[in-house]
Design a protein around this motif. Structure first.
Motif, PDB file in Angstrom:
ATOM      1  N   CYS A 174       0.809  -1.183   0.024  1.00 40.58           N
ATOM      2  CA  CYS A 174       0.127   0.016   0.074  1.00 40.58           C
ATOM      3  C   CYS A 174       1.066   1.331  -0.212  1.00 40.58           C
ATOM      4  O   CYS A 174       2.136   1.170   0.714  1.00 40.58           O
ATOM      5  CB  CYS A 174      -0.903   0.052   1.287  1.00 40.58           C
ATOM      6  N   TYR A 175       0.354   2.143  -0.563  1.00 38.41           N
ATOM      7  CA  TYR A 175       1.336   3.393  -0.669  1.00 38.41           C
ATOM      8  C   TYR A 175       0.667   4.680   0.291  1.00 38.41           C
ATOM      9  O   TYR A 175       1.324   5.551   0.335  1.00 38.41           O
ATOM     10  CB  TYR A 175       1.429   4.121  -2.066  1.00 38.41           C
ATOM     11  N   ALA A 176      -0.459   4.246   0.732  1.00 34.75           N
ATOM     12  CA  ALA A 176      -0.741   5.340   1.636  1.00 34.75           C
ATOM     13  C   ALA A 176      -1.881   4.607   2.760  1.00 34.75           C
ATOM     14  O   ALA A 176      -2.500   3.424   2.443  1.00 34.75           O
ATOM     15  CB  ALA A 176      -1.513   6.476   1.064  1.00 34.75           C
ATOM     16  N   GLU A 190       3.509   6.978   1.423  1.00 35.69           N
ATOM     17  CA  GLU A 190       4.674   6.563   0.976  1.00 35.69           C
ATOM     18  C   GLU A 190       5.507   7.978   0.276  1.00 35.69           C
ATOM     19  O   GLU A 190       4.976   8.317  -0.377  1.00 35.69           O
ATOM     20  CB  GLU A 190       4.769   5.447  -0.117  1.00 35.69           C
ATOM     21  N   ASP A 191       6.782   7.897   0.817  1.00 33.74           N
ATOM     22  CA  ASP A 191       7.621   8.962   0.229  1.00 33.74           C
ATOM     23  C   ASP A 191       7.814   8.989  -1.277  1.00 33.74           C
ATOM     24  O   ASP A 191       7.861  10.212  -1.852  1.00 33.74           O
ATOM     25  CB  ASP A 191       9.319   8.993   0.799  1.00 33.74           C
ATOM     26  N   SER A 223       0.413  16.906  -3.469  1.00 35.26           N
ATOM     27  CA  SER A 223      -0.393  15.990  -4.293  1.00 35.26           C
ATOM     28  C   SER A 223       0.412  14.246  -4.504  1.00 35.26           C
ATOM     29  O   SER A 223       1.553  14.382  -3.912  1.00 35.26           O
ATOM     30  CB  SER A 223      -0.471  16.622  -5.693  1.00 35.26           C
ATOM     31  N   TRP A 224      -0.158  13.635  -5.112  1.00 31.05           N
ATOM     32  CA  TRP A 224       0.470  12.293  -5.229  1.00 31.05           C
ATOM     33  C   TRP A 224       0.892  12.210  -6.555  1.00 31.05           C
ATOM     34  O   TRP A 224       0.409  12.820  -7.717  1.00 31.05           O
ATOM     35  CB  TRP A 224      -0.509  11.299  -4.814  1.00 31.05           C
ATOM     36  N   ASP A 225       1.945  11.473  -6.588  1.00 38.49           N
ATOM     37  CA  ASP A 225       2.125  11.163  -8.297  1.00 38.49           C
ATOM     38  C   ASP A 225       1.406  10.045  -8.618  1.00 38.49           C
ATOM     39  O   ASP A 225       1.692   8.856  -8.591  1.00 38.49           O
ATOM     40  CB  ASP A 225       3.609  10.617  -8.142  1.00 38.49           C
ATOM     41  N   LEU A 226       0.472  10.319  -9.555  1.00 35.34           N
ATOM     42  CA  LEU A 226      -0.534   9.488 -10.022  1.00 35.34           C
ATOM     43  C   LEU A 226      -0.098   8.128 -10.821  1.00 35.34           C
ATOM     44  O   LEU A 226      -0.748   7.278 -10.938  1.00 35.34           O
ATOM     45  CB  LEU A 226      -1.746  10.113 -10.537  1.00 35.34           C
ATOM     46  N   GLU A 227       0.980   8.687 -11.520  1.00 42.69           N
ATOM     47  CA  GLU A 227       1.511   7.663 -12.499  1.00 42.69           C
ATOM     48  C   GLU A 227       2.350   6.551 -11.703  1.00 42.69           C
ATOM     49  O   GLU A 227       1.963   5.641 -12.157  1.00 42.69           O
ATOM     50  CB  GLU A 227       2.590   8.371 -13.299  1.00 42.69           C
ATOM     51  N   LYS A 228       2.748   6.820 -10.669  1.00 46.33           N
ATOM     52  CA  LYS A 228       3.488   5.696  -9.737  1.00 46.33           C
ATOM     53  C   LYS A 228       2.433   5.038  -8.847  1.00 46.33           C
ATOM     54  O   LYS A 228       2.293   4.039  -8.766  1.00 46.33           O
ATOM     55  CB  LYS A 228       4.484   6.410  -8.789  1.00 46.33           C
ATOM     56  N   ASN A 265      -5.243   6.587 -15.058  1.00 51.66           N
ATOM     57  CA  ASN A 265      -4.706   6.496 -16.674  1.00 51.66           C
ATOM     58  C   ASN A 265      -5.824   5.969 -17.409  1.00 51.66           C
ATOM     59  O   ASN A 265      -5.719   6.261 -18.625  1.00 51.66           O
ATOM     60  CB  ASN A 265      -3.457   5.377 -16.473  1.00 51.66           C
ATOM     61  N   ASP A 266      -6.859   5.099 -17.086  1.00 47.68           N
ATOM     62  CA  ASP A 266      -7.805   4.525 -18.082  1.00 47.68           C
ATOM     63  C   ASP A 266      -8.625   5.544 -18.519  1.00 47.68           C
ATOM     64  O   ASP A 266      -9.073   5.206 -19.711  1.00 47.68           O
ATOM     65  CB  ASP A 266      -8.580   3.442 -17.151  1.00 47.68           C
ATOM     66  N   ILE A 267      -9.030   6.659 -17.581  1.00 43.43           N
ATOM     67  CA  ILE A 267     -10.055   7.487 -18.290  1.00 43.43           C
ATOM     68  C   ILE A 267      -8.942   8.712 -18.756  1.00 43.43           C
ATOM     69  O   ILE A 267      -9.836   9.515 -19.389  1.00 43.43           O
ATOM     70  CB  ILE A 267     -11.114   8.023 -17.052  1.00 43.43           C
TER      71      ILE A 267
END
Length: 109
Positions: free
Chosen positions: A9-11, A43-44, A53-58, A77-79
């Protein structure tokens, strides 16, 4: 005692139960569980300290919608877009904007 997490999990957040609301809607019982966040960690490698914000790509967060045929998931990414909360209102304005404090920003650990 530490709260258990989910690997990869990243958060994650830890909440304290505030209250529950149990209702029946169209013959289906449901429970709304409300809690207060007492701990939050991101996650850093995902969190951008400069913009908050968050890096949505990662992260590739899942988005969920429901329909008469069940629940459906997709990623940003899908939309191909990630709209601000206010985009779902006719005015385009976020009705919760007054809750966001711009002067003081708490840094996530």
């Amino acid at each position: 005692m530490r709260t258990p997490g989910i690997e990869e999990c990243y958060a994650w957040m830890e909440c304290k139960l505030d209250h529950t609301l149990e209702e029946v809607y169209n013959g289906f019982p449901y429970a709304l569980i409300l809690g207060k966040v007492v701990y939050l960690e991101v996650e850093d490698s995902i969190y951008n300290k400069e913009s908050g914000s968050w890096d949505l790509e990662k992260a590739k967060p899942l988005m969920m919608i429901g329909s008469d045929k069940g629940m459906h998931f997709c990623t940003v990414n899908d939309i191909g877009k990630f709209e601000p909360y206010g985009a779902m209102f006719e005015s385009g304005k976020d009705p919760l904007a007054l809750m966001y404090k711009k002067e003081k920003r708490q840094e996530c650990k």
